[in-house]
Design a protein around this motif. Structure first.
Motif, PDB file in Angstrom:
ATOM      1  N   LEU A  14      -6.562  12.865   3.465  1.00 38.26           N
ATOM      2  CA  LEU A  14      -6.058  11.687   2.753  1.00 38.26           C
ATOM      3  C   LEU A  14      -4.589  11.870   2.400  1.00 38.26           C
ATOM      4  O   LEU A  14      -3.760  10.969   2.581  1.00 38.26           O
ATOM      5  N   PHE A  17      -2.530  11.478   5.456  1.00 41.26           N
ATOM      6  CA  PHE A  17      -2.451  10.072   5.863  1.00 41.26           C
ATOM      7  C   PHE A  17      -1.428   9.328   5.015  1.00 41.26           C
ATOM      8  O   PHE A  17      -0.612   8.552   5.535  1.00 41.26           O
ATOM      9  N   LYS A  29      10.813   0.163   8.070  1.00 39.70           N
ATOM     10  CA  LYS A  29      11.250  -0.858   7.122  1.00 39.70           C
ATOM     11  C   LYS A  29      12.769  -0.970   7.138  1.00 39.70           C
ATOM     12  O   LYS A  29      13.472   0.022   7.331  1.00 39.70           O
TER      13      LYS A  29
ATOM     14  N   GLY B  12     -10.558   6.747  -1.869  1.00 37.74           N
ATOM     15  CA  GLY B  12      -9.794   6.983  -0.642  1.00 37.74           C
ATOM     16  C   GLY B  12      -9.618   5.710   0.161  1.00 37.74           C
ATOM     17  O   GLY B  12      -8.549   5.482   0.742  1.00 37.74           O
ATOM     18  N   CYS B  15      -6.872   3.818  -1.368  1.00 43.58           N
ATOM     19  CA  CYS B  15      -5.600   4.458  -1.015  1.00 43.58           C
ATOM     20  C   CYS B  15      -5.170   4.059   0.390  1.00 43.58           C
ATOM     21  O   CYS B  15      -4.029   3.642   0.622  1.00 43.58           O
ATOM     22  N   VAL B  16      -6.102   4.193   1.349  1.00 41.18           N
ATOM     23  CA  VAL B  16      -5.768   3.916   2.749  1.00 41.18           C
ATOM     24  C   VAL B  16      -5.408   2.441   2.918  1.00 41.18           C
ATOM     25  O   VAL B  16      -4.399   2.095   3.555  1.00 41.18           O
ATOM     26  N   ALA B  19      -1.988   1.753   1.428  1.00 45.71           N
ATOM     27  CA  ALA B  19      -0.888   2.299   2.227  1.00 45.71           C
ATOM     28  C   ALA B  19      -0.647   1.447   3.464  1.00 45.71           C
ATOM     29  O   ALA B  19       0.504   1.168   3.834  1.00 45.71           O
ATOM     30  N   ILE B  20      -1.738   0.985   4.107  1.00 39.75           N
ATOM     31  CA  ILE B  20      -1.568   0.147   5.301  1.00 39.75           C
ATOM     32  C   ILE B  20      -0.981  -1.202   4.914  1.00 39.75           C
ATOM     33  O   ILE B  20      -0.109  -1.742   5.598  1.00 39.75           O
ATOM     34  N   LEU B  22       0.979  -1.717   2.447  1.00 36.35           N
ATOM     35  CA  LEU B  22       2.402  -1.474   2.162  1.00 36.35           C
ATOM     36  C   LEU B  22       3.229  -1.598   3.436  1.00 36.35           C
ATOM     37  O   LEU B  22       4.324  -2.158   3.431  1.00 36.35           O
ATOM     38  N   LEU B  23       2.676  -1.080   4.536  1.00 39.71           N
ATOM     39  CA  LEU B  23       3.410  -1.148   5.804  1.00 39.71           C
ATOM     40  C   LEU B  23       3.387  -2.558   6.372  1.00 39.71           C
ATOM     41  O   LEU B  23       4.350  -3.000   6.997  1.00 39.71           O
ATOM     42  N   LEU B  35       1.741  -0.267  -3.583  1.00 35.25           N
ATOM     43  CA  LEU B  35       1.945   1.131  -3.978  1.00 35.25           C
ATOM     44  C   LEU B  35       1.320   1.397  -5.341  1.00 35.25           C
ATOM     45  O   LEU B  35       0.770   2.478  -5.580  1.00 35.25           O
ATOM     46  N   VAL B  38      -2.240   2.060  -4.727  1.00 35.37           N
ATOM     47  CA  VAL B  38      -2.440   3.417  -4.203  1.00 35.37           C
ATOM     48  C   VAL B  38      -2.373   4.433  -5.332  1.00 35.37           C
ATOM     49  O   VAL B  38      -3.204   5.355  -5.419  1.00 35.37           O
ATOM     50  N   LEU B  42      -5.176   7.004  -6.633  1.00 38.42           N
ATOM     51  CA  LEU B  42      -4.905   8.446  -6.624  1.00 38.42           C
ATOM     52  C   LEU B  42      -5.228   9.060  -7.981  1.00 38.42           C
ATOM     53  O   LEU B  42      -5.698  10.202  -8.052  1.00 38.42           O
TER      54      LEU B  42
END
Lengths: 104, 172
Positions: A14, A17, A29, B12, B15-16, B19-20, B22-23, B35, B38, B42
């Motif tokens: 995790l 990742f 970005k 988790g 979190c994943v 994060a995805i 965010l992109l 974020l 996430v 965490l």
């Protein structure tokens, strides 16, 4: 307390990742604030592996390192966002492709 | 499947997903808010690892103070959607395959070499008292150095973000 049995490698996966997502965001970005957010994501990924290793090796120092990482992240965010404000004031843009004064 | 594994997988997944997201998001405010998601997830992972102090600091300092700073700057500068340029296309073409290769390699090494020993919760004395013992005893010098660092960062931020002399005069 009842011990839990989550393997260390799951936490590391995790963490890796999250770090990888941070690097991808840093690369793809173009908004300078989003790049900063991606850096924070990388720091969070590293913090998770610090805490996981601290729990695994029964070394409390790992949690103290996380504390120091947070302090450095706070300082970095304060200074970095001040720089972003200064850049925006002079260049009127947040796109990193247009901040190219050092390029010929 | 035990209870802690279920909790780990739930946090988790958040979190994943964050994060995805965010992109995937184009607007900076959406990235900053994912974020925060996430970071909150965490904090849950830290609780599972028995690090109560770190979980509390994560929520208060990271998801609270630092992200408020980010959101404040996004609002202050009125940041809009980012536009794509030639540079970003090159970065996507090179960066995404490179990072995929890197993360697969990293996952392979971790799964191969780290074994599957468990992380027992509660076995670690993550009590704030023990943290304080470490922080103010073994790590006293780094602690004091970080306070100087924070002081310098505050002064630097004030100097950098303050209006130049002429512009400040005009406002008044």
């Amino acid at each position: 307390m009842v011990p839990s049995y989550v393997p260390l490698s799951y936490y590391l996966l995790l963490s890796g990742f999250l770090f990888a997502c941070g690097v991808v965001g840093f690369l793809i970005k173009r908004n300078i604030i989003t790049i900063f957010v991606s850096i924070e994501l990388m720091l969070n990924g590293v913090n998770l592996s610090f805490v996981a290793f601290a729990a695994h090796w029964h070394a409390l120092a790992g949690q103290v390192f996380v504390f120091f990482v947070m302090v450095v992240a706070a300082a970095e965010a304060a200074v970095g966002l001040a720089i972003i404000i200064a850049v925006y004031r002079t260049r009127e843009t947040l796109n990193v492709d247009q901040v190219n004064l050092l390029k010929l | 499947m035990n209870f802690h594994l279920v909790l780990f997988l739930a946090f988790g997944a958040v979190c994943v997903g964050g994060a995805i997201n965010l992109l995937a998001q184009r607007h900076p405010i959406n990235s900053a808010l994912s974020l925060i998601a996430v970071m909150a997830a965490l904090a849950g992972e830290y609780l599972l690892l028995g690090a109560e102090f770190v979980a509390a600091v994560q929520v208060i300092v990271y998801a609270g103070a630092i992200m408020v700073l980010f959101v404040f700057v996004i609002m202050l500068l009125n940041a809009g959607e980012e536009e794509h340029t030639n540079g970003s296309r090159v970065a996507i073409l090179l960066g995404v395959p490179g990072m995929l290769t890197g993360s697969v390699l990293m996952a392979w090494v971790m799964l191969r070499h780290s074994g599957t020993e468990s992380v027992p919760i509660g076995a670690l004395p993550g009590h704030p008292k023990d943290i304080a013992q470490l922080l103010f005893h073994d790590f006293l010098l780094p602690f004091e150095v970080t306070s100087v660092l924070i002081l310098i960062a505050i002064m630097g931020a004030v100097v950098l973000a303050s209006q130049p002399e002429s512009a400040a005069g005009k406002v008044d």
